[in-house]
Design an enzyme around this catalytic site. Sequence first.
Site, PDB file in Angstrom:
ATOM      1  N   HIS A 132      11.879  -9.787  44.787  1.00  0.00           N
ATOM      2  CA  HIS A 132      11.092 -10.287  45.913  1.00  0.00           C
ATOM      3  C   HIS A 132      11.814 -10.224  47.253  1.00  0.00           C
ATOM      4  CE1 HIS A 132       8.516 -12.729  42.861  1.00  0.00           C
ATOM      5  NE2 HIS A 132       8.121 -11.482  42.956  1.00  0.00           N
ATOM      6  N   CYS A 140      10.888  -4.239  60.483  1.00  0.00           N
ATOM      7  CA  CYS A 140       9.829  -4.100  61.478  1.00  0.00           C
ATOM      8  C   CYS A 140       8.465  -4.083  60.802  1.00  0.00           C
ATOM      9  CB  CYS A 140      10.029  -2.795  62.268  1.00  0.00           C
ATOM     10  SG  CYS A 140       8.756  -2.553  63.520  1.00  0.00           S
ATOM     11  N   GLY A 204      15.064 -21.237  34.794  1.00  0.00           N
ATOM     12  CA  GLY A 204      14.600 -21.905  36.014  1.00  0.00           C
ATOM     13  C   GLY A 204      13.406 -21.273  36.668  1.00  0.00           C
ATOM     14  N   ALA A 248      20.275 -25.757  34.555  1.00  0.00           N
ATOM     15  CA  ALA A 248      20.982 -24.480  34.353  1.00  0.00           C
ATOM     16  C   ALA A 248      22.480 -24.600  34.624  1.00  0.00           C
ATOM     17  CB  ALA A 248      20.376 -23.431  35.283  1.00  0.00           C
TER      18      ALA A 248
HETATM   19  C1  BV8 Z   1       0.971  -8.550  43.976  1.00  0.00           C
HETATM   20  C2  BV8 Z   1       9.160 -14.211  48.091  1.00  0.00           C
HETATM   21  C3  BV8 Z   1      -1.006  -7.413  44.423  1.00  0.00           C
HETATM   22  C4  BV8 Z   1       8.636 -14.832  49.342  1.00  0.00           C
HETATM   23  C5  BV8 Z   1       7.506 -14.762  46.373  1.00  0.00           C
HETATM   24  C6  BV8 Z   1      -1.689 -10.662  38.265  1.00  0.00           C
HETATM   25  C7  BV8 Z   1      -1.072  -9.429  38.509  1.00  0.00           C
HETATM   26  C8  BV8 Z   1      -0.587  -9.116  39.774  1.00  0.00           C
HETATM   27  C9  BV8 Z   1      -0.717 -10.045  40.818  1.00  0.00           C
HETATM   28  C10 BV8 Z   1      -1.318 -11.252  40.569  1.00  0.00           C
HETATM   29  C11 BV8 Z   1      -1.809 -11.560  39.310  1.00  0.00           C
HETATM   30  N1  BV8 Z   1      -2.354 -12.801  39.373  1.00  0.00           N
HETATM   31  C12 BV8 Z   1      -2.215 -13.289  40.619  1.00  0.00           C
HETATM   32  C13 BV8 Z   1      -1.608 -12.369  41.370  1.00  0.00           C
HETATM   33  C14 BV8 Z   1      -1.280 -12.542  42.778  1.00  0.00           C
HETATM   34  C15 BV8 Z   1       0.078 -13.184  42.989  1.00  0.00           C
HETATM   35  C16 BV8 Z   1       0.406 -14.267  42.031  1.00  0.00           C
HETATM   36  O1  BV8 Z   1       1.075 -14.031  41.021  1.00  0.00           O
HETATM   37  N2  BV8 Z   1      -0.048 -15.479  42.355  1.00  0.00           N
HETATM   38  C17 BV8 Z   1       0.278 -16.634  41.534  1.00  0.00           C
HETATM   39  C18 BV8 Z   1       0.448 -17.863  42.450  1.00  0.00           C
HETATM   40  C19 BV8 Z   1      -0.827 -16.819  40.509  1.00  0.00           C
HETATM   41  N3  BV8 Z   1       1.090 -12.153  42.957  1.00  0.00           N
HETATM   42  C20 BV8 Z   1       1.348 -11.465  44.083  1.00  0.00           C
HETATM   43  O2  BV8 Z   1       0.728 -11.617  45.121  1.00  0.00           O
HETATM   44  C21 BV8 Z   1       2.454 -10.423  44.016  1.00  0.00           C
HETATM   45  N4  BV8 Z   1       1.945  -9.200  44.577  1.00  0.00           N
HETATM   46  O3  BV8 Z   1       0.696  -8.649  42.829  1.00  0.00           O
HETATM   47  O4  BV8 Z   1       0.288  -7.769  44.853  1.00  0.00           O
HETATM   48  C22 BV8 Z   1      -1.109  -5.989  44.634  1.00  0.00           C
HETATM   49  C23 BV8 Z   1      -1.284  -5.157  43.527  1.00  0.00           C
HETATM   50  C24 BV8 Z   1      -1.439  -3.819  43.734  1.00  0.00           C
HETATM   51  C25 BV8 Z   1      -1.406  -3.311  45.044  1.00  0.00           C
HETATM   52  C26 BV8 Z   1      -1.221  -4.149  46.124  1.00  0.00           C
HETATM   53  C27 BV8 Z   1      -1.055  -5.495  45.934  1.00  0.00           C
HETATM   54  C28 BV8 Z   1       3.651 -10.797  44.891  1.00  0.00           C
HETATM   55  C29 BV8 Z   1       4.246 -12.088  44.460  1.00  0.00           C
HETATM   56  C30 BV8 Z   1       5.555 -12.320  45.214  1.00  0.00           C
HETATM   57  C31 BV8 Z   1       5.399 -13.482  46.159  1.00  0.00           C
HETATM   58  N5  BV8 Z   1       6.701 -13.803  46.783  1.00  0.00           N
HETATM   59  N6  BV8 Z   1       8.714 -14.989  46.941  1.00  0.00           N
HETATM   60  C32 BV8 Z   1       9.352 -16.115  49.686  1.00  0.00           C
HETATM   61  O5  BV8 Z   1      10.201 -16.577  48.881  1.00  0.00           O
HETATM   62  O6  BV8 Z   1       9.063 -16.642  50.766  1.00  0.00           O
HETATM   63  S1  BV8 Z   1       7.040 -15.699  45.043  1.00  0.00           S
HETATM   64  C33 BV8 Z   1       8.023 -17.066  44.937  1.00  0.00           C
HETATM   65  O7  BV8 Z   1       7.324 -18.005  44.132  1.00  0.00           O
HETATM   66  C34 BV8 Z   1       9.311 -16.862  44.179  1.00  0.00           C
HETATM   67  O8  BV8 Z   1       9.925 -15.646  44.467  1.00  0.00           O
HETATM   68  C35 BV8 Z   1       8.924 -16.986  42.733  1.00  0.00           C
HETATM   69  O9  BV8 Z   1       8.478 -15.770  42.221  1.00  0.00           O
HETATM   70  C36 BV8 Z   1       7.789 -17.940  42.825  1.00  0.00           C
HETATM   71  C37 BV8 Z   1       8.273 -19.347  42.534  1.00  0.00           C
HETATM   72  O10 BV8 Z   1       8.411 -19.415  41.179  1.00  0.00           O
HETATM   73  P1  BV8 Z   1       9.748 -19.982  40.527  1.00  0.00           P
HETATM   74  O11 BV8 Z   1      10.904 -19.182  40.993  1.00  0.00           O
HETATM   75  O12 BV8 Z   1       9.471 -20.038  39.094  1.00  0.00           O
HETATM   76  O13 BV8 Z   1       9.914 -21.430  41.148  1.00  0.00           O
HETATM   77  P2  BV8 Z   1       9.066 -22.743  40.789  1.00  0.00           P
HETATM   78  O14 BV8 Z   1       9.365 -23.738  41.849  1.00  0.00           O
HETATM   79  O15 BV8 Z   1       7.665 -22.349  40.484  1.00  0.00           O
HETATM   80  O16 BV8 Z   1       9.682 -23.232  39.383  1.00  0.00           O
HETATM   81  C38 BV8 Z   1      11.010 -23.681  39.334  1.00  0.00           C
HETATM   82  C39 BV8 Z   1      11.300 -23.944  37.869  1.00  0.00           C
HETATM   83  O17 BV8 Z   1      12.672 -24.325  37.765  1.00  0.00           O
HETATM   84  C40 BV8 Z   1      10.477 -25.087  37.272  1.00  0.00           C
HETATM   85  O18 BV8 Z   1       9.980 -24.676  36.016  1.00  0.00           O
HETATM   86  C41 BV8 Z   1      11.486 -26.230  37.104  1.00  0.00           C
HETATM   87  O19 BV8 Z   1      11.242 -27.004  35.942  1.00  0.00           O
HETATM   88  C42 BV8 Z   1      12.776 -25.454  36.929  1.00  0.00           C
HETATM   89  N7  BV8 Z   1      13.992 -26.167  37.346  1.00  0.00           N
HETATM   90  C43 BV8 Z   1      14.130 -27.088  38.348  1.00  0.00           C
HETATM   91  N8  BV8 Z   1      15.446 -27.473  38.413  1.00  0.00           N
HETATM   92  C44 BV8 Z   1      16.114 -26.752  37.464  1.00  0.00           C
HETATM   93  C45 BV8 Z   1      15.197 -25.924  36.779  1.00  0.00           C
HETATM   94  N9  BV8 Z   1      15.561 -25.092  35.778  1.00  0.00           N
HETATM   95  C46 BV8 Z   1      16.862 -25.077  35.421  1.00  0.00           C
HETATM   96  N10 BV8 Z   1      17.814 -25.841  36.026  1.00  0.00           N
HETATM   97  C47 BV8 Z   1      17.474 -26.691  37.042  1.00  0.00           C
HETATM   98  N11 BV8 Z   1      18.424 -27.446  37.628  1.00  0.00           N
HETATM   99 ZN    ZN Z   2       9.874  -0.955  64.917  1.00  0.00          ZN
END
Ligand code: BV8
Ligand code: ZN
Length: 265
Positions: A132, A140, A204, A248
């Site tokens: 990501h 740009c 995580g 972790a």
């Molecule tokens: C795309 C960068 C379409 C930006 C991020 C099916 C197929 C394809 C796409 C989709 C689909 N269904 C839905 C979609 C659309 C969407 C999507 O998945 N939406 C979700 C909400 C349903 N996907 C997209 O839009 C992707 N693009 O598919 O484009 C396309 C297709 C063809 C042609 C053109 C376009 C792009 C997705 C990328 C988005 N960018 N990040 C930024 O950071 O600002 S996503 C961002 O959120 C992160 O990178 C990460 O991926 C996600 C967060 O998730 P986690 O990392 O798991 O974090 P979270 O807080 O959720 O969980 C933390 C975990 O840690 C918890 O479980 C907790 O218990 C645990 N934890 C806490 N403390 C600890 C711990 N574990 C261990 N130790 C600890 N101490």
């Molecule tokens: Zn430019």
Amino acid sequence: MEGLEDGRAALRKARGVVMFTGAGVSAESGVPTFRDPTDGLWSRYRPEELASAQAFARDPVLVWRWYADRRRGIRQCRPNPAHTALARFLLRRSDATLVTQNVDGLHQLALEEEARNEGSPPVEWERMLSLHGDIFRVRCTRCPYGRTQREPMGVEDEESLPRCPDCDRLLRPDVVWFGEVLPREALEGALRAARRADICLVVGTSAVVYPAASIPRATLDGGGRLIEVNPARTALSALADWRIAEPAGRALPALLDRLPDPTEP
Ligand code: BV8
Ligand code: ZN
């Protein structure tokens, strides 16, 4: 620690290991995860409402202020023992690949530090894959211009928005927003490694964002197995052969340190 000995035995025997991480691996470094209710200004918005090209087009100052705020926080953070344990494992095992969803750069920092400590060559890029992007890179919105940008950014209003030195269009964070495609080589490399792996170590992540969340499933489809390290249950927990319900920073040193390299004679 439940799951620890079985997990270590499975990793000892494994040929091909993919380590797939999310925001939870950086939680103990002080980087807020996406699903924790963050305090202050950002608790009013869901990440999906800010991390998108539509939000940026609608209000580039708000989106840039969110990223500048996150960068300011991340800049104070250091790799924690989880990042270090993963980096050491990656350096020691040529059949291991690290795939991260995180944009905080802490895996890369831990890898550089461990490689320096051990006097080992840096890990080939195909084995350290960021799906990501990188919050400390900007690019740009129109031309190919892009660079690393670690210095603080004071974005208060339209005038202070960062602009391209080559074409004067707005610069944006070089991360993958919702609705945007992932870097092809990184995603294909991650899927290839995951399909071949005996084990995918999932650390995580709530595993709800696609197509990144298809990486652990590719290991299962290829006949491999999952080890999950997460204090909470997730969408993948029911598919994991072993679960270590610990933070972790505590679980990974116990799980990975001093594991022999099975590829060594
Ligand atoms: C795309 C960068 C379409 C930006 C991020 C099916 C197929 C394809 C796409 C989709 C689909 N269904 C839905 C979609 C659309 C969407 C999507 O998945 N939406 C979700 C909400 C349903 N996907 C997209 O839009 C992707 N693009 O598919 O484009 C396309 C297709 C063809 C042609 C053109 C376009 C792009 C997705 C990328 C988005 N960018 N990040 C930024 O950071 O600002 S996503 C961002 O959120 C992160 O990178 C990460 O991926 C996600 C967060 O998730 P986690 O990392 O798991 O974090 P979270 O807080 O959720 O969980 C933390 C975990 O840690 C918890 O479980 C907790 O218990 C645990 N934890 C806490 N403390 C600890 C711990 N574990 C261990 N130790 C600890 N101490
Ligand atoms: Zn430019």
